[in-house]
Design an enzyme around this catalytic site. Structure first.
Site, PDB file in Angstrom:
ATOM      1  CE1 TYR A 170      -2.239   3.972   2.133  1.00  0.00           C
ATOM      2  CE2 TYR A 170      -3.505   2.905   0.551  1.00  0.00           C
ATOM      3  CZ  TYR A 170      -3.122   4.035   1.991  1.00  0.00           C
ATOM      4  OH  TYR A 170      -4.166   5.196   1.675  1.00  0.00           O
TER       5      TYR A 170
ATOM      6  CE  LYS B 193      -2.843   6.755  -1.351  1.00  0.00           C
ATOM      7  NZ  LYS B 193      -3.622   6.865  -2.624  1.00  0.00           N
TER       8      LYS B 193
HETATM    9  N1  LIG Z   1      -8.639   6.422   4.872  1.00  0.00           N
HETATM   10  C1  LIG Z   1      -7.978   7.317   5.788  1.00  0.00           C
HETATM   11  O1  LIG Z   1      -7.325   7.125   6.596  1.00  0.00           O
HETATM   12  C2  LIG Z   1      -6.432   7.982   4.404  1.00  0.00           C
HETATM   13  C3  LIG Z   1      -5.568   8.713   4.191  1.00  0.00           C
HETATM   14  C4  LIG Z   1      -4.928   9.131   3.969  1.00  0.00           C
HETATM   15  C5  LIG Z   1      -5.210   9.385   2.238  1.00  0.00           C
HETATM   16  N2  LIG Z   1      -6.291   8.435   1.990  1.00  0.00           N
HETATM   17  C6  LIG Z   1      -6.565   8.111   0.584  1.00  0.00           C
HETATM   18  O2  LIG Z   1      -7.798   8.762   0.470  1.00  0.00           O
HETATM   19  C7  LIG Z   1      -8.470   7.800  -0.805  1.00  0.00           C
HETATM   20  C8  LIG Z   1      -9.448   7.601  -0.251  1.00  0.00           C
HETATM   21  O3  LIG Z   1      -9.607   6.552   0.820  1.00  0.00           O
HETATM   22  P1  LIG Z   1     -10.936   5.829   1.222  1.00  0.00           P
HETATM   23  O4  LIG Z   1     -10.626   5.949   2.202  1.00  0.00           O
HETATM   24  O5  LIG Z   1     -11.953   7.245   1.327  1.00  0.00           O
HETATM   25  O6  LIG Z   1     -10.470   4.148   1.545  1.00  0.00           O
HETATM   26  P2  LIG Z   1     -12.093   3.994   0.226  1.00  0.00           P
HETATM   27  O7  LIG Z   1     -12.382   2.183   0.053  1.00  0.00           O
HETATM   28  O8  LIG Z   1     -13.631   4.111   1.116  1.00  0.00           O
HETATM   29  O9  LIG Z   1     -12.767   4.774  -0.478  1.00  0.00           O
HETATM   30  C9  LIG Z   1     -11.808   3.922  -2.066  1.00  0.00           C
HETATM   31  C10 LIG Z   1     -12.774   4.030  -3.217  1.00  0.00           C
HETATM   32  O10 LIG Z   1     -12.277   4.262  -4.526  1.00  0.00           O
HETATM   33  C11 LIG Z   1     -12.779   2.372  -5.572  1.00  0.00           C
HETATM   34  N3  LIG Z   1     -12.711   2.486  -6.486  1.00  0.00           N
HETATM   35  C12 LIG Z   1     -11.159   0.978  -5.285  1.00  0.00           C
HETATM   36  N4  LIG Z   1     -11.113  -0.146  -6.593  1.00  0.00           N
HETATM   37  C13 LIG Z   1     -11.486   1.094  -7.884  1.00  0.00           C
HETATM   38  C14 LIG Z   1     -11.006   0.817  -9.153  1.00  0.00           C
HETATM   39  N5  LIG Z   1     -10.262   0.129  -9.643  1.00  0.00           N
HETATM   40  N6  LIG Z   1     -11.886   2.181  -9.775  1.00  0.00           N
HETATM   41  C15 LIG Z   1     -12.810   2.024  -9.896  1.00  0.00           C
HETATM   42  N7  LIG Z   1     -12.617   3.517  -8.315  1.00  0.00           N
HETATM   43  C16 LIG Z   1     -12.518   2.079  -7.471  1.00  0.00           C
HETATM   44  C17 LIG Z   1     -13.096   2.389  -3.780  1.00  0.00           C
HETATM   45  O11 LIG Z   1     -14.830   1.163  -4.649  1.00  0.00           O
HETATM   46  C18 LIG Z   1     -13.645   3.296  -2.423  1.00  0.00           C
HETATM   47  O12 LIG Z   1     -15.594   3.839  -3.322  1.00  0.00           O
HETATM   48  C19 LIG Z   1      -7.711   7.074  -0.839  1.00  0.00           C
HETATM   49  O13 LIG Z   1      -6.762   7.023  -2.655  1.00  0.00           O
HETATM   50  C20 LIG Z   1      -6.671   6.349   0.141  1.00  0.00           C
HETATM   51  O14 LIG Z   1      -5.439   6.350  -0.624  1.00  0.00           O
HETATM   52  C21 LIG Z   1      -6.953   7.780   2.785  1.00  0.00           C
HETATM   53  C1  LIG Z   2      -4.842  -3.533  16.608  1.00  0.00           C
HETATM   54  C2  LIG Z   2      -3.662  -2.535  17.542  1.00  0.00           C
HETATM   55  C3  LIG Z   2      -2.592  -2.617  17.015  1.00  0.00           C
HETATM   56  C4  LIG Z   2      -4.844  -1.486  16.942  1.00  0.00           C
HETATM   57  O1  LIG Z   2      -4.134  -0.872  17.436  1.00  0.00           O
HETATM   58  C5  LIG Z   2      -4.021  -1.388  14.870  1.00  0.00           C
HETATM   59  C6  LIG Z   2      -4.381  -0.238  14.760  1.00  0.00           C
HETATM   60  C7  LIG Z   2      -4.591  -0.024  12.730  1.00  0.00           C
HETATM   61  C8  LIG Z   2      -5.384  -1.049  12.556  1.00  0.00           C
HETATM   62  C9  LIG Z   2      -4.843   1.459  12.862  1.00  0.00           C
HETATM   63  C10 LIG Z   2      -3.332   2.358  13.571  1.00  0.00           C
HETATM   64  C11 LIG Z   2      -2.615   2.833  11.746  1.00  0.00           C
HETATM   65  C12 LIG Z   2      -3.469   3.221  11.279  1.00  0.00           C
HETATM   66  C13 LIG Z   2      -3.386   3.469   9.830  1.00  0.00           C
HETATM   67  C14 LIG Z   2      -2.763   5.021   9.522  1.00  0.00           C
HETATM   68  O2  LIG Z   2      -4.469   6.266  10.293  1.00  0.00           O
HETATM   69  C15 LIG Z   2      -3.118   5.900   8.582  1.00  0.00           C
HETATM   70  C16 LIG Z   2      -3.545   5.147   7.430  1.00  0.00           C
HETATM   71  C17 LIG Z   2      -2.933   5.616   6.008  1.00  0.00           C
HETATM   72  C18 LIG Z   2      -4.372   5.840   5.052  1.00  0.00           C
HETATM   73  O3  LIG Z   2      -3.638   6.596   4.031  1.00  0.00           O
HETATM   74  C19 LIG Z   2      -5.336   5.001   5.484  1.00  0.00           C
HETATM   75  C20 LIG Z   2      -5.507   3.181   6.061  1.00  0.00           C
HETATM   76  C21 LIG Z   2      -4.050   4.609   7.012  1.00  0.00           C
HETATM   77  C22 LIG Z   2      -2.531   2.766   6.682  1.00  0.00           C
HETATM   78  C23 LIG Z   2      -4.534   3.117   8.629  1.00  0.00           C
HETATM   79  C24 LIG Z   2      -5.091   2.109   9.097  1.00  0.00           C
HETATM   80  C25 LIG Z   2      -5.089   1.547  10.264  1.00  0.00           C
HETATM   81  C26 LIG Z   2      -3.831   1.419  10.926  1.00  0.00           C
HETATM   82  C27 LIG Z   2      -3.490   1.078  10.851  1.00  0.00           C
END
Ligand SMILES: NC(=O)c1ccc[n+]([C@@H]2O[C@H](COP(=O)([O-])OP(=O)(O)OC[C@H]3O[C@@H](n4cnc5c(N)ncnc54)[C@H](O)[C@@H]3O)[C@@H](O)[C@H]2O)c1
Ligand SMILES: CC(C)[C@@H](O)CC[C@@H](C)[C@H]1CC[C@H]2[C@@H]3[C@H](O)C=C4C[C@@H](O)CC[C@]4(C)[C@H]3CC[C@]12C
Length: 403
Positions: free
Chosen positions: A196, A200
């Site tokens: 992952y 990214k």
């Molecule tokens: N959730 C977090 O904490 C977090 C933090 C930093 C960055 N991000 C980034 O933000 C973006 C959105 O993340 P999210 O948390 O909303 O995740 P999410 O899984 O809820 O949303 C991702 C969306 O992308 C769609 N998708 C997946 N594969 C696809 C494909 N092949 N074609 C078209 N659509 C597709 C999924 O159906 C989903 O609706 C991601 O790029 C993720 O890396 C998330």
């Molecule tokens: C089971 C325990 C050890 C529990 O504390 C695990 C927590 C774990 C699931 C989360 C801890 C940190 C999180 C990640 C972080 O917040 C940032 C992220 C970047 C974003 O791009 C996607 C989500 C994530 C990887 C997020 C996922 C959950 C954790 C790993």
């Protein structure tokens, strides 16, 4: 519809498009103009936005924020592999909402969605740190999918691209080095092994390197990447999983990570706002913003991942047992490794993807917080939601999930 769009229309995989009779518009909604700040009649509505991943956790908030905060919006294209039912209930006012079921790994589907768009907000991706998808699939979606978006912008003359990157592009790295109140220029050894963060980082590099490329029509492509820390808020499935786990354990969760570890978290509404603002300002400040990365965070407190979650789960009746980890660190490492082994052994039969695995444990145990004013200086970003409001909204959502 212009000739280009018609050509693209022919290749568009639009199974989920709202038929004209189902276009969401103020007339059919009997819109009174009170629900949301609708387009200002003085503003001409001429912009077409494409949001990939628009049906996801963050995507839904970005769609809503665009409808409320971009008065020049004429058409909002929501592109996603899985279209959500809430799209049908959107209060879109005069904006045309086009739901497009498509796959970013399919270049022709991406091109059909991009053709005619002025701005692309690219969020679609596989956010998988639990081993649900193969590393190849994660790469195909997150990297090749992003490449398809970039090439479609170049080919069809879309000039502005905002990419949703992640804090994980920086860290925590494979050595578990802490990143304490760092900014976009803080030196840090960003080495990754997990699919992952690797995907990214590669995707972000593609986006930044594409800045300045000539698009159809001869003008340059302008790109930027936003790096949210751990996003929380309405729709956060991991928060919901922790809540359900707590309910199963008798309204208790057990501390497994030291409280001294600090995690940066950011409210989903502020992430959505930063995306909209960056997209709006990218045109006005292309020389300053083009090719730049911006951490995305707000005034949410720096706490351990578990303690931060308790800000919302506590008021919902869950308590965190232990002021220190209730299991020794070596046992936690062993359990995480056993989970990874079990996942591998069971894969031919079923998907076993628990929260605890070697990667999530390493993430949870490593301090990663940011503190920066770059987004504020470059495009005037200020969080839209205070910590108190973000907390209130999230608690309300958690309470509703089990209701
Ligand atoms: N959730 C977090 O904490 C977090 C933090 C930093 C960055 N991000 C980034 O933000 C973006 C959105 O993340 P999210 O948390 O909303 O995740 P999410 O899984 O809820 O949303 C991702 C969306 O992308 C769609 N998708 C997946 N594969 C696809 C494909 N092949 N074609 C078209 N659509 C597709 C999924 O159906 C989903 O609706 C991601 O790029 C993720 O890396 C998330
Ligand atoms: C089971 C325990 C050890 C529990 O504390 C695990 C927590 C774990 C699931 C989360 C801890 C940190 C999180 C990640 C972080 O917040 C940032 C992220 C970047 C974003 O791009 C996607 C989500 C994530 C990887 C997020 C996922 C959950 C954790 C790993």
């Amino acid at each position: 519809m212009g000739q280009e769009e018609e050509q693209a229309e022919g290749g568009r995989c639009v199974t989920g498009r709202l038929a004209p009779s189902r276009q969401v518009s103020s007339g059919q909604l009997g819109h009174t103009g009170t629900g949301c700040s609708m387009a200002d009649p003085a503003q001409t509505q001429e912009l077409v936005y494409l949001v990939t991943g628009g049906c996801g956790f963050l995507g839904e908030h970005v769609v809503q924020m665009l409808l409320r905060r971009e008065p020049r919006l004429r058409e909002l294209r929501v592109f996603d592999l899985h279209l959500s039912p809430w799209l049908e209930k959107l209060d879109a006012g005069p904006v045309r909402v086009t739901a497009i079921q498509g796959d970013v790994t399919q270049a022709h589907e991406v091109e059909a969605a991009v053709a005619g768009a002025h701005v692309v907000i690219h969020m679609a991706g596989l956010v998988d740190v639990f081993g649900r998808a193969s590393s190849e699939t994660i790469h195909m979606v997150n990297v090749e999918g992003t490449r398809n978006v970039i090439e479609a912008c170049v080919r069809w003359g879309t000039r502005f691209l905002v990419y949703t990157s992640s804090m994980e592009v920086v860290g925590p790295n494979t050595k578990g080095h802490p990143f304490y109140r760092g900014n976009e220029d803080t030196p840090y050894e960003a080495v990754h092994a997990h699919p992952y963060p690797c995907s990214k980082a590669l995707a972000e590099r593609l986006v930044l390197e594409a800045n300045g490329r000539e698009v159809r029509g001869g003008l340059p492509l302008v790109t930027c990447a936003l790096r949210p820390t751990g996003i929380y808020g309405e729709g956060h499935q991991i928060m919901r999983d922790f809540y359900r786990q707590g309910l199963r354990l008798g309204s208790r969760l057990f501390r497994v990570v030291p409280a001294s570890v600090e995690h940066g978290r950011v409210y989903v509404g502020n992430v959505a706002w930063m995306h909209v603002l960056a997209a709006q300002e990218l045109e006005r400040r292309e020389g300053l913003m083009g090719g730049q990365v911006y951490f995305c965070y707000d005034s949410s407190p720096y706490k351990s991942y578990e303690d931060f979650n308790m800000e919302f789960l506590g008021p919902c009746g869950v308590r965190l047992v232990g002021t220190r980890p209730v299991v020794p660190s070596w046992l936690l490492v062993l359990l995480a490794a056993l989970n990874a082994l079990l996942q591998w052994l069971l894969r031919p039969l079923l998907l076993y993807a628990p929260l605890l695995n070697p990667y999530t444990l390493a993430m949870a145990k490593t301090t990663f917080t940011v503190s920066t004013t770059k987004a504020q200086q470059h495009f005037g970003y200020e969080p839209l939601f205070s910590w108190e409001e973000s907390r209130r909204r999230t608690i309300r959502w958690v309470q509703a999930t089990e209701g």
